[in-house]
Motif scaffolding. Structure first.
Motif, PDB file in Angstrom:
ATOM      1  N   THR A  84       0.854  -1.182   0.000  1.00 29.52           N
ATOM      2  CA  THR A  84       0.000   0.000   0.000  1.00 29.52           C
ATOM      3  C   THR A  84       0.894   1.238   0.000  1.00 29.52           C
ATOM      4  O   THR A  84       2.116   1.147   0.229  1.00 29.52           O
ATOM      5  CB  THR A  84      -0.913   0.044   1.235  1.00 29.52           C
ATOM      6  OG1 THR A  84      -0.086   0.178   2.414  1.00 29.52           O
ATOM      7  CG2 THR A  84      -1.731  -1.243   1.352  1.00 29.52           C
ATOM      8  N   ARG A  85       0.300   2.377  -0.247  1.00 29.30           N
ATOM      9  CA  ARG A  85       1.099   3.606  -0.309  1.00 29.30           C
ATOM     10  C   ARG A  85       1.860   3.857   0.999  1.00 29.30           C
ATOM     11  O   ARG A  85       3.013   4.302   0.982  1.00 29.30           O
ATOM     12  CB  ARG A  85       0.184   4.792  -0.629  1.00 29.30           C
ATOM     13  CG  ARG A  85       0.924   6.070  -1.003  1.00 29.30           C
ATOM     14  CD  ARG A  85       0.019   7.043  -1.709  1.00 29.30           C
ATOM     15  NE  ARG A  85      -0.320   6.595  -3.049  1.00 29.30           N
ATOM     16  CZ  ARG A  85       0.437   6.795  -4.121  1.00 29.30           C
ATOM     17  NH1 ARG A  85       1.602   7.416  -4.013  1.00 29.30           N
ATOM     18  NH2 ARG A  85       0.048   6.373  -5.304  1.00 29.30           N
ATOM     19  N   SER A  86       1.243   3.536   2.117  1.00 27.24           N
ATOM     20  CA  SER A  86       1.901   3.777   3.403  1.00 27.24           C
ATOM     21  C   SER A  86       3.063   2.819   3.655  1.00 27.24           C
ATOM     22  O   SER A  86       3.911   3.075   4.516  1.00 27.24           O
ATOM     23  CB  SER A  86       0.886   3.662   4.546  1.00 27.24           C
ATOM     24  OG  SER A  86       0.348   2.356   4.617  1.00 27.24           O
ATOM     25  N   ASP A  87       3.099   1.715   2.900  1.00 25.33           N
ATOM     26  CA  ASP A  87       4.190   0.748   3.058  1.00 25.33           C
ATOM     27  C   ASP A  87       5.446   1.146   2.294  1.00 25.33           C
ATOM     28  O   ASP A  87       6.512   0.563   2.519  1.00 25.33           O
ATOM     29  CB  ASP A  87       3.764  -0.636   2.521  1.00 25.33           C
ATOM     30  CG  ASP A  87       2.634  -1.279   3.295  1.00 25.33           C
ATOM     31  OD1 ASP A  87       2.641  -1.174   4.538  1.00 25.33           O
ATOM     32  OD2 ASP A  87       1.750  -1.887   2.656  1.00 25.33           O
ATOM     33  N   ILE A  88       5.335   2.082   1.367  1.00 34.20           N
ATOM     34  CA  ILE A  88       6.433   2.369   0.443  1.00 34.20           C
ATOM     35  C   ILE A  88       7.761   2.659   1.154  1.00 34.20           C
ATOM     36  O   ILE A  88       8.792   2.088   0.772  1.00 34.20           O
ATOM     37  CB  ILE A  88       6.061   3.510  -0.528  1.00 34.20           C
ATOM     38  CG1 ILE A  88       4.939   3.048  -1.467  1.00 34.20           C
ATOM     39  CG2 ILE A  88       7.275   3.959  -1.340  1.00 34.20           C
ATOM     40  CD1 ILE A  88       4.420   4.116  -2.416  1.00 34.20           C
ATOM     41  N   PRO A  89       7.809   3.508   2.184  1.00 40.38           N
ATOM     42  CA  PRO A  89       9.110   3.769   2.825  1.00 40.38           C
ATOM     43  C   PRO A  89       9.761   2.509   3.397  1.00 40.38           C
ATOM     44  O   PRO A  89      10.968   2.283   3.189  1.00 40.38           O
ATOM     45  CB  PRO A  89       8.764   4.773   3.935  1.00 40.38           C
ATOM     46  CG  PRO A  89       7.533   5.453   3.437  1.00 40.38           C
ATOM     47  CD  PRO A  89       6.753   4.396   2.731  1.00 40.38           C
ATOM     48  N   ARG A 131       6.351   4.142  -6.159  1.00 40.36           N
ATOM     49  CA  ARG A 131       5.318   5.183  -6.116  1.00 40.36           C
ATOM     50  C   ARG A 131       4.827   5.568  -7.505  1.00 40.36           C
ATOM     51  O   ARG A 131       3.619   5.739  -7.713  1.00 40.36           O
ATOM     52  CB  ARG A 131       5.877   6.408  -5.388  1.00 40.36           C
ATOM     53  CG  ARG A 131       4.871   7.555  -5.243  1.00 40.36           C
ATOM     54  CD  ARG A 131       5.414   8.636  -4.329  1.00 40.36           C
ATOM     55  NE  ARG A 131       5.354   8.237  -2.928  1.00 40.36           N
ATOM     56  CZ  ARG A 131       6.422   7.924  -2.183  1.00 40.36           C
ATOM     57  NH1 ARG A 131       7.637   7.933  -2.707  1.00 40.36           N
ATOM     58  NH2 ARG A 131       6.282   7.585  -0.918  1.00 40.36           N
TER      59      ARG A 131
END
Length: 202
Positions: A9-14, A53
């Protein structure tokens, strides 16, 4: 083994970007593009973050491996058939982040991308752009689970799969999953060699 594989998910990217950066820290291509070992972890994390991203997330092929406690220890970046090449718009959107990641080595990165794109198969397939696990995740089945997750879908769809191995010693590992070496890609300006690997569906 307590291996969990799920979509990024987007919040997992880092966290996924950091995990892949650790996994690729000693990779020949990474070392060639980012020769400063002290700066490489940050540069790679920025590079993977931009790629996820602005490209892989939209294709639905980005997956991560995590422990039952929710610690992300690996990731796999797949592109679905016909969508392995980044669009012009996404390339432009991601360019500032990529430029920041590679710095003065941006030209080497561009040369690598051009070489890989020029040698890319034209037959529709799932493309494994990157897969890796952290030191904490190695030897516990996380890489296997990441590979099998998407390869099961390839088999269900009757779709081939393709990757480039940047380490010769990893070839036997991929061969156990049905991949076969089909050629080599020598990166320009004295860059390392990668091995093209293709897998027909089972």
């Amino acid at each position: 083994m307590g291996v969990v594989v799920r979509p990024v998910t987007r919040s997992d990217i880092p966290a996924v970007s950091r995990a892949l950066a650790e996994a690729f820290d000693d990779d020949p291509v990474s070392s060639w593009m980012l020769p400063d070992a002290a700066k490489r972890p940050v540069g790679l994390a920025r590079l993977f973050g931009a790629e996820i991203r602005y490209h892989h997330l939209a294709g639905g092929g980005a997956e991560l491996a995590e422990t039952p406690e929710g610690v992300i220890v690996g990731g796999a970046l797949w592109d679905p058939p016909g969508r392995w090449k980044q669009s012009t718009l996404n390339s432009l959107l991601g360019f500032p982040a990529v430029a920041r990641a590679l710095g003065r080595h941006l030209r080497a990165g561009a040369g690598a991308v051009h070489a890989l794109e020029s040698a890319h198969p034209t037959e529709p397939h799932w493309y494994l752009a990157a897969i890796g696990t952290t030191a904490a995740g190695r030897g516990r089945g996380h890489g296997k689970a990441l590979l099998n997750s998407r390869l099961a879908r390839c088999d269900a769809e009757g779709s081939p799969a393709y990757l480039e191995s940047s380490k010769k010693e990893n070839i036997p590992y991929y061969e156990r999953f049905g991949f076969e070496v089909t050629g080599e890609i020598a990166l320009p300006d004295g860059g390392p060699t990668l091995w093209k690997m293709w897998r027909n569906p089972r």
